[in-house]
Every structure is written in structure tokens, then in C-alpha cells.
Motif scaffolding. Structure first.
Motif: not given
Lengths: 152, 506
Positions: A118-119, A121-122, A125, A134-136
Motif C-alpha cells: 500500500i505504501e 502504491m501511495d 500516486d 500537482q503538489v509536491v
């Protein structure tokens, strides 16, 4: 029984709690984490129940009402911790229910219940967001690594 | 009219039962605006009750109101006990809950599917019920039960953000696990205390602990103290036990972030007040035990580390989340000083921070409403496009900095005064000032983007957020400015609360 062995209930409670705590921290599988959390809380229930015991005590029930003849005049075990734990068990079941509901939702959206996957995959993303503009900036990644480190 | 329903004598319990029953009924309010309107009605009513309760407490000769549930004497039953401290916290929580419910309507329409609105508001009202319950009760085990009511509902509220970003689910689960461990530690601590004192009533616990011949060397008491400190640290997101908070506040629905930042951790701090001051007493917690050292070191480290981390964030909600952990640091550092000005600063900052940070999360939510994101790039040029929202954000930011004429200034004034009065505690004052500079840095990044950069993409086209979002935002920000200019009410209440916590006259 005397000494450390005489309070073996408390040893078991500590043992159960520690197994639970270990599972919560060390297991990457979310279901196993939920089970470990349940174990952790069960340990605490055992502690409360053990605390209620009095040497030579019996269940706090008024026996005259039951058989009409003899009346037993104590000592009775303390009923209060039992009542409290009845509430705490309900709470713990609710926590487990919410945890499982969340895990089902996680399985549906991520397709896995392994924390590491899960980590990853995040993170993917996040990179996709970055590519879309976007963002970051670099700072977010550094901070994320820090978080991962804490979790490990 | 009030007397006809016997509302006034039953106020302490009505504050909990109204949202408890009202929250469950929310589910039956249909699919349209019904659930929202109902939640507004309930939270508004509860807010009104807390105002009445505050008046009652201020008028009470003893300085507190004691309410025995079902008329059971407090040795056996549950006692609700309201003094200046919890009347003030109740007022803050209920007030913020009411205003964020007003705000939630548009935001929730955008962020959560229509068919789940009734469940959302049901859980929302129940969360408020749990938070108010923790604050009003005078029974240690009742605290645990209500704590779990508020925690379970908050996990659900955070997870509702899953339609915006699936990370809301993992954020919620992580909080669930850490929060449950924290709550279990609190349960254990209460168990050990009950073992020694044989009671669950907080006042009785205090009296019996004080009567113990050698409490400081009593292992059971020490274990209780350690478990409680640890559990409370997790629940109030004290650095370094705050790891659950940033992700949870970032991915929760915007209205939920606003509600939680203003109420949830604050109630955690209120629990710390009750356990450390009311039950163990200042002499045990801060003189015999080194809780003041542990708490102030953790708080100061938290202010600095999360301040630096907040400066490096690009997502507004995440920045505010880290800033919240830092601001909680001020509150903890304040009461760890264990003198009147320190504790009063801590109490007043609970209120002031709730106003400022609630308003700022609302501003971030308004940007989210218009643009679907709230990172620094989206904010570019918004100073002209969404003037009211950005002005609210900046006014809140000035409050975090502690600029004169904002509420933050008042809090920091008390905190610095407390730090200088306490022996060897001047580093706390220094950290408070450095923390303010860090707040300047992260607020400035937003100001720069909003007012000195040109909009790009969607940002060039947006208009101001709807009035139903801007008005509640400005109610909170306006309150933070008002209580910065005129701090008589908040100052008096928090001084009174501080004196009664420290064992003086109520």
C-alpha cells in the motif's frame, strides 16, 4: 501460592499484551494488525478481571434469593471490574468492526492488505501527481521517508 | 419556559444526551438537506446549552456544578462535574462544532456522495457527543467510554475522505491502531488507579491518593502514572507520538479537518489536565515526578521539529496539520510549567488555537471546494480571486505567529510570562519565540503565493467561495481577532481555571 507465581494471572496479562503490541508494530498484514490489537485489549480485560478476585471470595450473588434457605455472608469478589470490562468488551468489538470495515475498503481500493505494498502504491500516486504538475516538491519526499523510518 | 422542561438543573447531562439521541436520529433524516439541517439544529441547541451552563457555573457560589446521574451518590454512580475549566472547553467545543456544521453543508456536498450524507452527519454529531462527554464527566471510566465513542466516530469521519483520496483509508486505519493503543493505555492506567483507590470518581481518587502514606514510592501508582502519560500523549498527539495526525488531517474531508483540529486534540489535553492536576495533583505530577521535564522537552522539540517540517510542506492541509502539532506543543509546554500564568496560557490557547486553526482549515477547505486541491501551486494568485478566503487564512496565520491584536498574542504573552516566572524554565520562552518565527515562515509561503504570484490554470478562473463557507470561516477568525483585542472574558476564565487546577480557590 505466593510470590511471583501466585499472581500468574498478571504474568499472562502482560504476556498477552506484549504479543499484541509486537503484532501491531511488526506485522505488515493489516488483518494481523487487527488481530494483534484484539489480543492487546484482551490482555487488559484479563487484568481487570484478575483484580476483582478476593481470597476465598465467590460470585457476588445473594444466595438466599436463589435457594431460599441458607445465606452466604461474603466475602464476595468485586463485581465492579466485571461490569467495567463488559463495557470495554463492547468497545473492543466495535473497534474491531470499524477496523475490519476499513480493511475491506482498503482491499477494494488498493487490491491488497499488505502495508508495504500500500505504501509503495501511495508513493507511485505521489509521483503521478508530481508529473501532472500537482503538489509536491523534494521536501515532501524527504518527509515521507522520515515517516516510513518511524514506522519501521 | 426553560424551567417548565427542567432544562437548567439538568444541563450537564443534556449536553451529552442531546447529541447522543440526536445523532442516531440523523440517519432517518432522508437524503437531501435534511441530515445537515438536523445536525445544525442539534449542534446549535447544544451550543445554547453550553452557554447556559457557563452562566450557571459563573453564578455558582462553590465555583462548580455537580450532577449525579440518576441520583446515585457519586461513590456508586457517575458524577458530572462542571467547573470554570470544563465549562470553557465545553463552550469552545460546542461553539466550533456548531460553526463547522454550518460550514460543512457545501463542502460535504462536494466531497462526499449524496447517499452517505445522513450517515456522515450522524457520525459527525456522535463525535461531538463523545468529545463533550469526555469534557463534562467527573468519572474516570466514563472518560474512557466516551473517549472511545469520539475516537470510533472520528475514524469513520476521516475514512469518509476516501472518495477524494484513497489514502484517507490508510490514514484512518493507522489512527485507529495508534488511537486504540493509546486508549488502552489510558484504560490500564485507570485500572491501576482503581486498584489503589477503590473508586472511579476523580475527586475521590484525588483524596484517597493524597491520603496514601507514600504515594511517590507506591509501584501501582507509578505504573498508573506512566501508562496514563503515555496514553494521553498518543491521544493529544504530543510530539513524538503525533505520527498519526498529519496524514489523518490531510486526507479527511475538509469540514472534518476543521472540526478535529479545533476540538479532538484539545479534549485530549483537557483529559491531561484532569489526570495530571485533578487526580494526581500538582505535587505528585510535577514536583515528585518529573512530568514537567518530560512534557516540556517533548513539547519544545515538537514546536521546533514540526515548525521546520511545516515550512517544507506544499499541501496546505498538511502544513496546517504539522502546525497544529506545534501549537499543541505550546499548550503542553504551558501547563508543564505548573504555575498560574503557564496553565492559564495553556487554557486560553486551547480556545484561541481552536478559533484560528478551525478558521484556517476552513479556508483550506474553501480552496479545495473551488479547485479540488489545496497545494501551494493552486494558491497562486488567489489573493485577488478569493480575497475573503485568503484574508481569513492570513489573519489566522498572524494569530499563529502571535502578532499583537490577535488572540495568539494573548496566549503567548501568558506563556512567556509563565516561563519566565518558573525557575530554570526560560528556554521554554525562547522556544516559544523561535516557534513564532517558524510560523512566520510557513504563513509567508502562502502569502507569497497568494498575493505576489500570478495565477495559472484553473486558479485564474475561480471566484470567491460561497457565503455559507466564508461566513463561518470569518466567525471563527473574527472571534480570534475579537478575543485578541478584548481578552477580558477569556483571560478571567482561564486564570480562574488555572487557579482551581493548581489547588487554590475555585
Amino acid at each position: 501460592m505466593t510470590g511471583a507465581l501466585g499472581i500468574y494471572n498478571y504474568w499472562i496479562y502482560v504476556l498477552l499484551m506484549m504479543i499484541g503490541l509486537y503484532g501491531v508494530i511488526a506485522k505488515p498484514n493489516l488483518i494481523k494488525q487487527a488481530i494483534a490489537l484484539g489480543l492487546f485489549q484482551t490482555g487488559i480485560f484479563l487484568y481487570y478481571i484478575s483484580m476483582a478476585v478476593i481470597d476465598g471470595g465467590t460470585a457476588p450473588v445473594w444466595t438466599t434469593i436463589l435457594d431460599g434457605a441458607q445465606k452466604y455472608e461474603g466475602p464476595y469478589d468485586n463485581p465492579l471490574p466485571h461490569v467495567l470490562i463488559l463495557t470495554a468488551i463492547v468497545v473492543s468489538v466495535s473497534v474491531l468492526a470499524v477496523a475490519l470495515a476499513l480493511i475491506i475498503n482498503i482491499k477494494r481500493t488498493y487490491g491488497t492488505i499488505e502495508y508495504d505494498e500500500i505504501e509503495a502504491m501511495d508513493q507511485a500516486d505521489k509521483r503521478a501527481d508530481y508529473q501532472r504538475g500537482q503538489v509536491v516538491d523534494a521536501a515532501d519526499d524527504v518527509e515521507h521517508k522520515l515517516e516510513g523510518h518511524h514506522h519501521a | 419556559m426553560l424551567d417548565a422542561f427542567e432544562i437548567v438543573p439538568n444541563l450537564p447531562v443534556l449536553v451529552v444526551t442531546t447529541p447522543l439521541i440526536g445523532g442516531i436520529l440523523t440517519i432517518a433524516m432522508g437524503r437531501g438537506k435534511g441530515p445537515w439541517a438536523w445536525a445544525t439544529l442539534i449542534t446549535g441547541l447544544v451550543f445554547y446549552f453550553t452557554v447556559l451552563l457557563m452562566q450557571q457555573v459563573l453564578a455558582a457560589k462553590t465555583g462548580f456544578i455537580s450532577y449525579e446521574l440518576g441520583n446515585w451518590p457519586r461513590q456508586w454512580g457517575i458524577e458530572y462535574r462542571v467547573d470554570a475549566l470544563n465549562a470553557f472547553i465545553l463552550l469552545t467545543v460546542a461553539g466550533v462544532a456548531f460553526v463547522t456544521t454550518l460550514y460543512a453543508q457545501k463542502s460535504v456536498e462536494k466531497e462526499i456522495p449524496q447517499d452517505r450524507h445522513n450517515f456522515f452527519y450522524a457520525v459527525w454529531v456522535l463525535a461531538v457527543c463523545g468529545l463533550l462527554g469526555i469534557t463534562v464527566t467527573g468519572d474516570a471510566f466514563n472518560v474512557y467510554v466516551l473517549l472511545e465513542i469520539s475516537s470510533l466516530t472520528v475514524y469513520a469521519l476521516i475514512a469518509m475522505g476516501k472518495d477524494m483520496n484513497r489514502q484517507a483509508l490508510t490514514a484512518s486505519l493507522r489512527y485507529l491502531i495508534l488511537g486504540s493503543v493509546g486508549a488502552s493505555f489510558i484504560l490500564l492506567g485507570i485500572g491501576y488507579l482503581m486498584m489503589v483507590t477503590g473508586t472511579l470518581n476523580m475527586e475521590d481518587m484525588h483524596d484517597r491518593l493524597a491520603a496514601l502514606p507514600d504515594a511517590v514510592h507506591n509501584r501501582t501508582v507509578l505504573v498508573a502514572f506512566a501508562f496514563l502519560l503515555c496514553g494521553l500523549g498518543l491521544k493529544m498527539a504530543l510530539f513524538p507520538l503525533h505520527m498519526w495526525l498529519p496524514k489523518a488531517y490531510t486526507y479527511a474531508p475538509s469540514a472534518v479537518s476543521a472540526l478535529l483540529s479545533a476540538t479532538a486534540t484539545k479534549v485530549g489535553i483537557y483529559m491531561a489536565f484532569r489526570f495530571l492536576f485533578t487526580i494526581f495533583g500538582v505535587g505528585f505530577s510535577f514536583v515528585a515526578m518529573p512530568a514537567n521535564v518530560v512534557l516540556s522537552v517533548a513539547a519544545c522539540a515538537g514546536i521546533l521539529v514540526t515548525g521546520v517540517t511545516a515550512v517544507r510542506q506544499t499541501n496546505l492541509k498538511r502544513m496546517l496539520a504539522y502546525s497544529s502539532v506545534g501549537q499543541l506543543g505550546y499548550i503542553v509546554a504551558g501547563f508543564a510549567l505548573a504555575n498560574v500564568h503557564g496553565v492559564a496560557g495553556s487554557v486560553i490557547h486551547i480556545f484561541n488555537h481552536a478559533m484560528m486553526k478551525g478558521g484556517m482549515f476552513m479556508a483550506a477547505g474553501a480552496i479545495m471546494y473551488r479547485l479540488g486541491r489545496c497545494d501551494l501551486r493552486a494558491v497562486r494568485g488567489l489573493g485577488k480571486r478569493m480575497p475573503l478566503t485568503m484574508a481569513a487564512f492570513v489573519a489566522g496565520g498572524l494569530g499563529l505567529v502571535g502578532f499583537p491584536l490577535t488572540a495568539g498574542f494573548i496566549s503567548k504573552w501568558y506563556l512567556v510570562q509563565g516561563a519566565l516566572e518558573a525557575p530554570h524554565m526560560w528556554p521554554v520562552a525562547a522556544v516559544v519565540l523561535v516557534g513564532s518565527l517558524l510560523a512566520v515562515a510557513y504563513t509567508w509561503r502562502v502569502v507569497e503565493a497568494a498575493y505576489f504570484q500570478e495565477p495559472e490554470g484553473d486558479s485564474a478562473l475561480v471566484t470567491e467561495a460561497p457565503l455559507s463557507m466564508v461566513a463561518p470561516m470569518w466567525i471563527l477568525i473574527g472571534a480570534s481577532v475579537y478575543f485578541g483585542v478584548s481578552a477580558t472574558f477569556t483571560g478571567e476564565i482561564s486564570m480562574r481555571a488555572a487557579k482551581s487546577l493548581l489547588g487554590g480557590a475555585p
